[in-house]
Design a protein around this motif. Sequence first.
Motif, PDB file in Angstrom:
ATOM      1  N   PRO A 297      42.410  32.469 117.787  1.00  0.00           N
ATOM      2  CA  PRO A 297      41.614  33.409 118.601  1.00  0.00           C
ATOM      3  C   PRO A 297      40.148  33.030 118.776  1.00  0.00           C
ATOM      4  O   PRO A 297      39.520  33.460 119.740  1.00  0.00           O
ATOM      5  CB  PRO A 297      41.742  34.727 117.823  1.00  0.00           C
ATOM      6  CG  PRO A 297      42.996  34.583 117.032  1.00  0.00           C
ATOM      7  CD  PRO A 297      43.088  33.138 116.673  1.00  0.00           C
ATOM      8  N   HIS A 298      39.602  32.230 117.872  1.00  0.00           N
ATOM      9  CA  HIS A 298      38.177  31.885 117.959  1.00  0.00           C
ATOM     10  C   HIS A 298      37.957  30.411 118.336  1.00  0.00           C
ATOM     11  O   HIS A 298      36.917  29.844 118.024  1.00  0.00           O
ATOM     12  CB  HIS A 298      37.479  32.196 116.631  1.00  0.00           C
ATOM     13  CG  HIS A 298      37.451  33.658 116.298  1.00  0.00           C
ATOM     14  ND1 HIS A 298      38.494  34.310 115.707  1.00  0.00           N
ATOM     15  CD2 HIS A 298      36.519  34.611 116.513  1.00  0.00           C
ATOM     16  CE1 HIS A 298      38.199  35.593 115.553  1.00  0.00           C
ATOM     17  NE2 HIS A 298      36.996  35.799 116.037  1.00  0.00           N
ATOM     18  N   GLN A 299      38.944  29.814 118.997  1.00  0.00           N
ATOM     19  CA  GLN A 299      38.800  28.419 119.401  1.00  0.00           C
ATOM     20  C   GLN A 299      37.808  28.360 120.570  1.00  0.00           C
ATOM     21  O   GLN A 299      38.143  28.652 121.724  1.00  0.00           O
ATOM     22  CB  GLN A 299      40.159  27.837 119.810  1.00  0.00           C
ATOM     23  CG  GLN A 299      40.319  26.356 119.446  1.00  0.00           C
ATOM     24  CD  GLN A 299      39.301  25.465 120.143  1.00  0.00           C
ATOM     25  OE1 GLN A 299      39.110  25.575 121.349  1.00  0.00           O
ATOM     26  NE2 GLN A 299      38.652  24.580 119.400  1.00  0.00           N
ATOM     27  N   GLU A 321      31.895  37.137 130.623  1.00  0.00           N
ATOM     28  CA  GLU A 321      32.545  37.720 129.443  1.00  0.00           C
ATOM     29  C   GLU A 321      33.011  36.624 128.482  1.00  0.00           C
ATOM     30  O   GLU A 321      32.796  36.714 127.270  1.00  0.00           O
ATOM     31  CB  GLU A 321      33.729  38.571 129.909  1.00  0.00           C
ATOM     32  CG  GLU A 321      34.456  39.285 128.783  1.00  0.00           C
ATOM     33  CD  GLU A 321      35.653  40.071 129.292  1.00  0.00           C
ATOM     34  OE1 GLU A 321      36.670  40.110 128.570  1.00  0.00           O
ATOM     35  OE2 GLU A 321      35.575  40.625 130.417  1.00  0.00           O
ATOM     36  N   HIS A 322      33.644  35.592 129.024  1.00  0.00           N
ATOM     37  CA  HIS A 322      34.131  34.485 128.178  1.00  0.00           C
ATOM     38  C   HIS A 322      32.964  33.712 127.555  1.00  0.00           C
ATOM     39  O   HIS A 322      32.986  33.379 126.357  1.00  0.00           O
ATOM     40  CB  HIS A 322      35.012  33.540 128.986  1.00  0.00           C
ATOM     41  CG  HIS A 322      36.364  34.097 129.313  1.00  0.00           C
ATOM     42  ND1 HIS A 322      37.224  34.592 128.364  1.00  0.00           N
ATOM     43  CD2 HIS A 322      37.005  34.234 130.513  1.00  0.00           C
ATOM     44  CE1 HIS A 322      38.341  35.009 128.947  1.00  0.00           C
ATOM     45  NE2 HIS A 322      38.235  34.799 130.249  1.00  0.00           N
ATOM     46  N   PHE A 323      31.945  33.394 128.343  1.00  0.00           N
ATOM     47  CA  PHE A 323      30.815  32.625 127.821  1.00  0.00           C
ATOM     48  C   PHE A 323      30.054  33.415 126.744  1.00  0.00           C
ATOM     49  O   PHE A 323      29.586  32.829 125.764  1.00  0.00           O
ATOM     50  CB  PHE A 323      29.866  32.229 128.951  1.00  0.00           C
ATOM     51  CG  PHE A 323      30.435  31.219 129.922  1.00  0.00           C
ATOM     52  CD1 PHE A 323      31.234  30.170 129.471  1.00  0.00           C
ATOM     53  CD2 PHE A 323      30.176  31.316 131.292  1.00  0.00           C
ATOM     54  CE1 PHE A 323      31.759  29.242 130.360  1.00  0.00           C
ATOM     55  CE2 PHE A 323      30.703  30.395 132.172  1.00  0.00           C
ATOM     56  CZ  PHE A 323      31.496  29.365 131.715  1.00  0.00           C
ATOM     57  N   ALA A 326      32.018  33.127 123.600  1.00  0.00           N
ATOM     58  CA  ALA A 326      31.840  31.785 123.025  1.00  0.00           C
ATOM     59  C   ALA A 326      30.473  31.659 122.364  1.00  0.00           C
ATOM     60  O   ALA A 326      30.345  31.087 121.273  1.00  0.00           O
ATOM     61  CB  ALA A 326      32.012  30.725 124.109  1.00  0.00           C
ATOM     62  N   ALA A 327      29.426  32.199 123.010  1.00  0.00           N
ATOM     63  CA  ALA A 327      28.062  32.090 122.478  1.00  0.00           C
ATOM     64  C   ALA A 327      27.902  32.838 121.166  1.00  0.00           C
ATOM     65  O   ALA A 327      27.101  32.444 120.310  1.00  0.00           O
ATOM     66  CB  ALA A 327      27.059  32.600 123.501  1.00  0.00           C
ATOM     67  N   LYS A 328      28.663  33.926 120.989  1.00  0.00           N
ATOM     68  CA  LYS A 328      28.608  34.669 119.730  1.00  0.00           C
ATOM     69  C   LYS A 328      29.239  33.872 118.588  1.00  0.00           C
ATOM     70  O   LYS A 328      28.838  33.990 117.430  1.00  0.00           O
ATOM     71  CB  LYS A 328      29.332  36.015 119.879  1.00  0.00           C
ATOM     72  CG  LYS A 328      28.564  37.022 120.722  1.00  0.00           C
ATOM     73  CD  LYS A 328      29.384  38.288 120.955  1.00  0.00           C
ATOM     74  CE  LYS A 328      28.660  39.241 121.887  1.00  0.00           C
ATOM     75  NZ  LYS A 328      29.499  40.417 122.221  1.00  0.00           N
ATOM     76  N   GLU A 334      24.994  23.940 125.538  1.00  0.00           N
ATOM     77  CA  GLU A 334      25.877  23.826 126.702  1.00  0.00           C
ATOM     78  C   GLU A 334      26.512  25.181 127.040  1.00  0.00           C
ATOM     79  O   GLU A 334      26.618  25.556 128.216  1.00  0.00           O
ATOM     80  CB  GLU A 334      26.958  22.784 126.442  1.00  0.00           C
ATOM     81  CG  GLU A 334      27.805  22.496 127.674  1.00  0.00           C
ATOM     82  CD  GLU A 334      28.776  21.352 127.465  1.00  0.00           C
ATOM     83  OE1 GLU A 334      29.692  21.214 128.288  1.00  0.00           O
ATOM     84  OE2 GLU A 334      28.614  20.600 126.479  1.00  0.00           O
ATOM     85  N   ILE A 335      26.942  25.906 126.000  1.00  0.00           N
ATOM     86  CA  ILE A 335      27.536  27.234 126.225  1.00  0.00           C
ATOM     87  C   ILE A 335      26.494  28.175 126.826  1.00  0.00           C
ATOM     88  O   ILE A 335      26.768  28.914 127.772  1.00  0.00           O
ATOM     89  CB  ILE A 335      28.087  27.809 124.906  1.00  0.00           C
ATOM     90  CG1 ILE A 335      29.261  26.954 124.397  1.00  0.00           C
ATOM     91  CG2 ILE A 335      28.543  29.256 125.094  1.00  0.00           C
ATOM     92  CD1 ILE A 335      29.748  27.328 123.007  1.00  0.00           C
ATOM     93  N   LEU A 336      25.277  28.142 126.271  1.00  0.00           N
ATOM     94  CA  LEU A 336      24.211  29.017 126.771  1.00  0.00           C
ATOM     95  C   LEU A 336      23.845  28.681 128.211  1.00  0.00           C
ATOM     96  O   LEU A 336      23.545  29.580 129.011  1.00  0.00           O
ATOM     97  CB  LEU A 336      22.982  28.909 125.864  1.00  0.00           C
ATOM     98  CG  LEU A 336      23.164  29.414 124.429  1.00  0.00           C
ATOM     99  CD1 LEU A 336      21.903  29.165 123.613  1.00  0.00           C
ATOM    100  CD2 LEU A 336      23.534  30.886 124.397  1.00  0.00           C
TER     101      LEU A 336
END
Length: 380
Positions: A297-299, A321-323, A326-328, A334-336
């Motif tokens: 779930p946290h991949q 929502e997805h990003f 991921a950022a959390k 790159e994610i930010l």
Amino acid sequence: MKFKIEKYILKKAEELAFIKIKHDGEFKVDGYDIPKGGLDVPIKNEVLVKGIKEKTAQDNINAMSIADAMVFIIGIDSQFKNNDEYKKFLDAFCRKIDLDLKSYMGYMSKKYFDIGEYTDSLIYLKALITMYPDDIDGLYHYAIVCQEVAKQYQKDMDNNAMNKFLLDALEKLEKVIQLEDGFAPAYYHLGYHYYNQGQYLKSKVIWEEALKLGLDADLCAEVQDNIGKMDFKVQYEEGYNLIFQGKPEQGLEKLLPLEEDHPDWWNLLFMIGLAYKEMNEVEEAKKYFEKILIIKPHQVDAIVELGLCEAATFNMEKAIEHFETAAKIKEDPEILCNLGMAYLNNGNLDDAIYYIERAYELNPEDEITVACLKELDNYR
């Protein structure tokens, strides 16, 4: 010669004491001139203590004891300031007593190896290949002892040290086969190094070469068994290589047949998802990234790819929502930047500025972040 493991054995220098021999003193070795300022020479503490206890220090602290300690310090610290002088001393001393220095270092290494003192064994071999960098037997046995020391660090759960010793072993084995491409045992061990690094194609090629060169019956059976068991991993590597080469259709031909037997192998599912995404089959790609999140779930990479899939179809709310998820999990530039650009494309300039500038704070050298900042400047 360079070594990755030196910092882990430097503490062995504490087992040595240093005494100064004078240029004009009684201590002489034919063929060697002590520098005019004298020379600090090493002696093992155990030899020094033994001499004191027996009150025969002069007898125990002899040229052989000094030569042995010189070898030891060369093996511990390849950059020690007196190493060049010690090598001159060793050359003269060995000629004087007709001692084969390579054989002596090999003998001392085996002596310590046989009693389980692997670090001491390694030090003598390290000295050997420092002085004789193209000695095949020395390089090979150095690699084998590195592997033994790595096992000790593995037991201690020191993965950084373990990896350094394994990488040093790998480098020395690669040098062995460069110097002598018919050295079958080196190929045998190299196969395991590549296998453990996930380089299955390389491992297979190396093990097949070992079989051609000739191994004993037990090792032959072991290698053949390994090659058979890793066949699906080789196929997986061939598949993802094709995808990274921009051939997603051919990559899928390799990867999709593996899914039935390995439905929970998230790496496989991820590469299949990437292939579909590269082919612009976004909905099919999303199915695979979603499968991964059921297993893990946290991949974070799968979450990011889902965000990119949503962004590709202009579903910015879902992409954000997805990003954000991921950022959390991982505050990565790159994610930010992905999150910031999604906000920008969704018309939210303030949040876009916040996240892209935060990415820049984390890594001002990141090319993607710099490019996003430039794009952002067009909207300020």
